[in-house]
Design a protein around this motif. Structure first.
Motif, PDB file in Angstrom:
ATOM      1  N   HIS A  27      15.068   6.414  -6.111  1.00 55.53           N
ATOM      2  CA  HIS A  27      13.898   6.258  -5.244  1.00 55.53           C
ATOM      3  C   HIS A  27      12.786   5.641  -6.082  1.00 55.53           C
ATOM      4  O   HIS A  27      12.482   6.135  -7.174  1.00 55.53           O
ATOM      5  CB  HIS A  27      13.430   7.604  -4.696  1.00 55.53           C
ATOM      6  N   LEU A  28      12.192   4.574  -5.573  1.00 55.96           N
ATOM      7  CA  LEU A  28      11.075   3.914  -6.238  1.00 55.96           C
ATOM      8  C   LEU A  28       9.800   4.247  -5.471  1.00 55.96           C
ATOM      9  O   LEU A  28       9.723   4.015  -4.257  1.00 55.96           O
ATOM     10  CB  LEU A  28      11.281   2.395  -6.247  1.00 55.96           C
ATOM     11  N   TYR A  29       8.830   4.813  -6.154  1.00 52.48           N
ATOM     12  CA  TYR A  29       7.542   5.103  -5.546  1.00 52.48           C
ATOM     13  C   TYR A  29       6.632   3.927  -5.850  1.00 52.48           C
ATOM     14  O   TYR A  29       6.492   3.512  -7.009  1.00 52.48           O
ATOM     15  CB  TYR A  29       6.983   6.419  -6.084  1.00 52.48           C
ATOM     16  N   CYS A  30       6.030   3.353  -4.803  1.00 50.59           N
ATOM     17  CA  CYS A  30       5.307   2.087  -4.941  1.00 50.59           C
ATOM     18  C   CYS A  30       3.900   2.185  -4.379  1.00 50.59           C
ATOM     19  O   CYS A  30       3.609   3.011  -3.516  1.00 50.59           O
ATOM     20  CB  CYS A  30       6.058   0.981  -4.199  1.00 50.59           C
ATOM     21  N   SER A  31       3.073   1.249  -4.854  1.00 52.32           N
ATOM     22  CA  SER A  31       1.689   1.162  -4.415  1.00 52.32           C
ATOM     23  C   SER A  31       1.358  -0.297  -4.129  1.00 52.32           C
ATOM     24  O   SER A  31       1.608  -1.174  -4.956  1.00 52.32           O
ATOM     25  CB  SER A  31       0.796   1.710  -5.527  1.00 52.32           C
ATOM     26  N   CYS A  32       0.813  -0.570  -2.945  1.00 52.66           N
ATOM     27  CA  CYS A  32       0.447  -1.928  -2.554  1.00 52.66           C
ATOM     28  C   CYS A  32      -0.708  -2.423  -3.419  1.00 52.66           C
ATOM     29  O   CYS A  32      -1.687  -1.702  -3.645  1.00 52.66           O
ATOM     30  CB  CYS A  32       0.049  -1.941  -1.073  1.00 52.66           C
ATOM     31  N   ASN A  33      -0.586  -3.663  -3.907  1.00 51.23           N
ATOM     32  CA  ASN A  33      -1.639  -4.245  -4.745  1.00 51.23           C
ATOM     33  C   ASN A  33      -2.812  -4.777  -3.925  1.00 51.23           C
ATOM     34  O   ASN A  33      -3.862  -5.098  -4.475  1.00 51.23           O
ATOM     35  CB  ASN A  33      -1.068  -5.374  -5.609  1.00 51.23           C
ATOM     36  N   ASN A  34      -2.648  -4.884  -2.615  1.00 55.03           N
ATOM     37  CA  ASN A  34      -3.705  -5.362  -1.723  1.00 55.03           C
ATOM     38  C   ASN A  34      -4.594  -4.173  -1.358  1.00 55.03           C
ATOM     39  O   ASN A  34      -4.600  -3.682  -0.232  1.00 55.03           O
ATOM     40  CB  ASN A  34      -3.062  -5.994  -0.476  1.00 55.03           C
ATOM     41  N   THR A  35      -5.369  -3.703  -2.340  1.00 51.89           N
ATOM     42  CA  THR A  35      -6.127  -2.461  -2.174  1.00 51.89           C
ATOM     43  C   THR A  35      -7.285  -2.573  -1.182  1.00 51.89           C
ATOM     44  O   THR A  35      -7.667  -1.581  -0.576  1.00 51.89           O
ATOM     45  CB  THR A  35      -6.669  -1.976  -3.530  1.00 51.89           C
ATOM     46  N   LYS A  36      -7.841  -3.764  -0.986  1.00 52.42           N
ATOM     47  CA  LYS A  36      -8.980  -3.913  -0.068  1.00 52.42           C
ATOM     48  C   LYS A  36      -8.559  -3.858   1.404  1.00 52.42           C
ATOM     49  O   LYS A  36      -9.242  -3.257   2.222  1.00 52.42           O
ATOM     50  CB  LYS A  36      -9.717  -5.216  -0.351  1.00 52.42           C
TER      51      LYS A  36
END
Length: 82
Positions: A27-36
């Motif tokens: 399982h890969l936990y990810c975070s979107c780089n488009n924070t705005k």
């Protein structure tokens, strides 16, 4: 490693951590780089499916096993035809 995109906005995402489930699943936990505009966090399940071309050692072992099943003369005929 493969590029990960946010399933919401399709922007690049960063893998923040990974959790091994088995030898072939993680399982890969990810975070979107488009924070705005997005900022989503999500989990992706990455798994091994199948070989497109088996490793050389497996191919050699398979060939040897098949050869052993042939009668001795058929083995010699096959090896001499190469």
């Amino acid at each position: 490693m493969a590029r990960v995109n946010c399933p919401n906005c399709l922007a690049k995402a960063t893998v923040t951590s990974r959790e091994k489930q088995s030898d072939h699943v993680v399982h890969l936990y990810c975070s979107c780089n488009n924070t705005k505009a997005c900022g989503a966090t999500f989990r992706i399940c990455q798994s091994f499916d199948h070989f497109l071309n088996p490793p050389v050692t497996n191919t050699t072992e398979m060939a040897a096993a098949l050869l052993k099943q042939l009668p001795r003369q058929a083995q010699l005929d096959l090896l001499n035809s190469c």
